[in-house]
Design an enzyme around this catalytic site. Structure first.
Site, short mmCIF file in Angstrom:
data_model
loop_
_atom_site.label_atom_id
_atom_site.label_comp_id
_atom_site.label_asym_id
_atom_site.label_seq_id
_atom_site.Cartn_x
_atom_site.Cartn_y
_atom_site.Cartn_z
N CYS A 121 6.13 18.18 21.53
CA CYS A 121 5.17 17.81 20.48
C CYS A 121 5.84 17.59 19.13
O CYS A 121 5.20 17.09 18.20
CB CYS A 121 4.08 18.87 20.37
SG CYS A 121 3.42 19.32 21.98
N HIS A 257 0.83 18.35 14.19
CA HIS A 257 0.59 18.06 15.61
C HIS A 257 -0.82 18.54 15.97
O HIS A 257 -1.19 19.67 15.65
CB HIS A 257 1.64 18.78 16.46
CG HIS A 257 1.28 18.87 17.90
ND1 HIS A 257 0.84 17.79 18.62
CD2 HIS A 257 1.26 19.93 18.76
CE1 HIS A 257 0.57 18.18 19.85
NE2 HIS A 257 0.81 19.47 19.97
N ASN A 287 -4.91 16.91 22.94
CA ASN A 287 -3.51 17.14 22.58
C ASN A 287 -2.68 16.08 23.30
O ASN A 287 -2.59 16.08 24.53
CB ASN A 287 -3.12 18.56 23.04
CG ASN A 287 -1.66 18.89 22.78
OD1 ASN A 287 -0.84 17.99 22.55
ND2 ASN A 287 -1.31 20.16 22.83
#
Ligand code: UT7
Length: 332
Positions: A121, A257, A287
Site C-alpha cells: 500500500c 492510503h 482498500n
C-alpha cells in the site's frame, strides 16, 4: 556588489494523470450474501460502502492500460518519449514479466527502462519517490508512474475479516523534468520484524520464523496492523513536516492510503489535520492498496477539489510493514 544568480535547479513535476476502475460493483449488501457480515458493521468499522471487482478475464494489466488510456483522453500526452516505467503493484498478472514491461509493449514505447515496485500500500508513493530520484540524477526525463491492483484475485472470499476490505483499480501519473520542483520532501520507515502480520504467500512457508498460510491469498492480523498504523503514521507525519520545515496547517490536502476511515480519523485527530482536508477513496472503492492514493486523487479532481499549486501530503502504509510519504506541490 553584484549578487551572483544561482542557476535554477531542474526538478521533477507532475504533467498528467489518469485512472481506471472495473465496471463490476461489489456492495456491502452483496457481501452479506457471501459471509456472515452486514452493511452497518462494514461501514462503521471501515468506511467502505462498495468496491470495484475485475471481471474474470480482467487482470492488473487491464487496469493499467485503462488508466493510461484515461490519461491520454484527459491530457495531451505523448507516450513515445517516456524513458522509464515504474509500476507499483502486489497483484501483477504474473510474477514476471513485469507489469512495467507489459505497459511498454502495449503502448509501443520505443526505448525505456521498466521496473515493478513492491511496497504494497506504500507502493505508489514509493514509485513516485523513485521517479523523482531518477529525474534528479539527470539520467531520465519522463517517467510513467503507476499504482495498480487486482486484489480481488488474491482475496479469500470465505474470510470475512479481509474480503470486505479489498477492491481493484489503477492510477497513473507522468513525472517529468521541469523547472519548479513538485516534490518537496519525503519520508520512509519500515518495520520488517512485524511483516508477518500482513502477507500474501509465494514460495516460503514462513516469515520472520512464523509459519504462514500458503494459499496465495491476502492474510492480515487486522488489529496488529491497525495499532501499528495509528501509531506510526502520526509520528511519520511529524518527522516529514519537521524535515520540510513546514507545519500541517500549510497542507491543502492529506491523501493517506485508504485502508480504513477509522485509521484516517485517528491520524487526523493525533496530528491536527482537519478531516475535511483529507481525500480518500475507500467509501467508493474499498482498500485498493497501491491504487488507493491515485484513486482518491481522481475522485477529488473530478469534484474540482484540487487546484494547481495545492500542497498535498501523500502517505502510503501497509505490508512490509512499510511507510512512504511525500509532500507534493500539485503542478497540473
Ligand atoms: O492496507 C494495508 C494496511 N491495512 C490496514 O491498515 C488495515 C488495519 N486493520 C483494520 O482496518 C481493521 O482491523 C479491520 C477493518 C480489518 C477489522 O476491524 P476491527 O475493528 O479491528 O475488528 P476486529 O478484527 O477487532 O474484530 C472485531 C469483531 C470480532 O468479533 P469478536 O471476536 O469481537 O466476537 C470479529 O470476529 O468483529 C468480528 N468481525 C466481523 N463482524 C462482522 C470481523 N470481521 C467482520 C465482518 N463482519 N466482516
Amino acid at each position: 556588489m553584484i549578487q551572483k544568480q544561482l542557476p535554477l535547479i531542474s526538478d521533477a513535476v507532475i504533467t498528467a494523470f489518469g485512472a481506471y476502475v472495473p465496471e463490476r460493483v461489489l456492495t456491502n449488501a452483496d457481501l452479506e450474501q457471501m459471509v456472515e457480515t452486514n452493511d452497518q458493521w462494514i461501514f462503521q468499522r471501515t468506511g467502505i460502502k462498495e468496491r470495484r471487482i475485475a471481471a474474470e478475464n480482467e487482470y492488473c494489466s487491464d487496469m493499467i492500460f485503462g488508466a493510461v488510456r484515461d490519461m491520454q483522453r484527459r491530457y495531451r500526452v505523448d507516450l513515445d518519449d517516456i524513458d522509464y516505467i515504474l509500476v507499483a503493484t502486489t497483484t501483477p498478472d504474473a510474477v514476471f514479466p513485469s507489469m512495467a514491461a507489459r505497459v511498454q509493449a502495449e503502448f509501443g514505447i520505443r526505448a525505456c527502462g521498466a521496473t515493478d515496485v513492491q511496497a504494497t500500500c506504500a507502493g505508489f508513493v514509493s514509485a513516485l519517490q523513485l521517479a523523482n530520484g531518477l529525474v534528479l540524477t539527470g539520467a531520465y526525463r519522463k517517467i510513467l508512474v503507476v499504482g495498480a491492483e487486482t486484489l480481488s484475485k488474491a482475496t479469500d472470499y470465505s474470510d470475512r475479516s479481509t474480503c470486505i476490505l479489498f477492491g481493484d483499480g489503477a492510477g497513473v501519473m507522468l513525472v517529468e523534468k521541469g523547472e519548479a520542483g513538485a516534490f518537496l520532501a519525503s519520508y520512509n520507515q519500515t518495520d520488517g520484524r512485524n511483516g508477518h502480520h500482513l502477507y500474501r504467500s509465494a514460495l516460503a512457508p514462513a516469515i520472520n520464523g512464523v509459519s504462514i498460510e500458503q494459499n496465495g491469498k491476502i492474510v492480515q492480523n487486522g488489529r496488529e496492523v491497525y495499532r501499528w498504523a495509528v501509531t506510526a503514521v502520526p509520528k511519520g507525519i511529524k518527522a516529514l513536516m519537521d524535515k520540510a520545515g513546514m507545519s500541517v496547517n500549510e497542507i491543502d490536502w492529506f491523501v493517506p492510503h485508504s485502508a480504513n476511515m477509522r485509521i484516517v480519523e485517528s491520524i487526523c485527530e493525533k496530528t491536527g489535520i482537519p478531516l475535511d482536508r483529507t481525500l480518500t477513496s475507500m467509501r467508493e472503492y474499498g482498500n485498493t492498496s497501491a491504487a488507493s492514493i491515485p484513486l482518491a486523487l481522481d475522485l477529488a479532481l473530478k469534484n474540482n477539489r484540487i487546484s494547481t499549486g495545492d500542497l498535498l501530503l501523500l502517505y502510503g502504509f501497509g505490508g512490509g510493514l512499510t511507510e512512504a510519504a511525500l509532500l507534493v506541490r500539485w503542478t497540473l
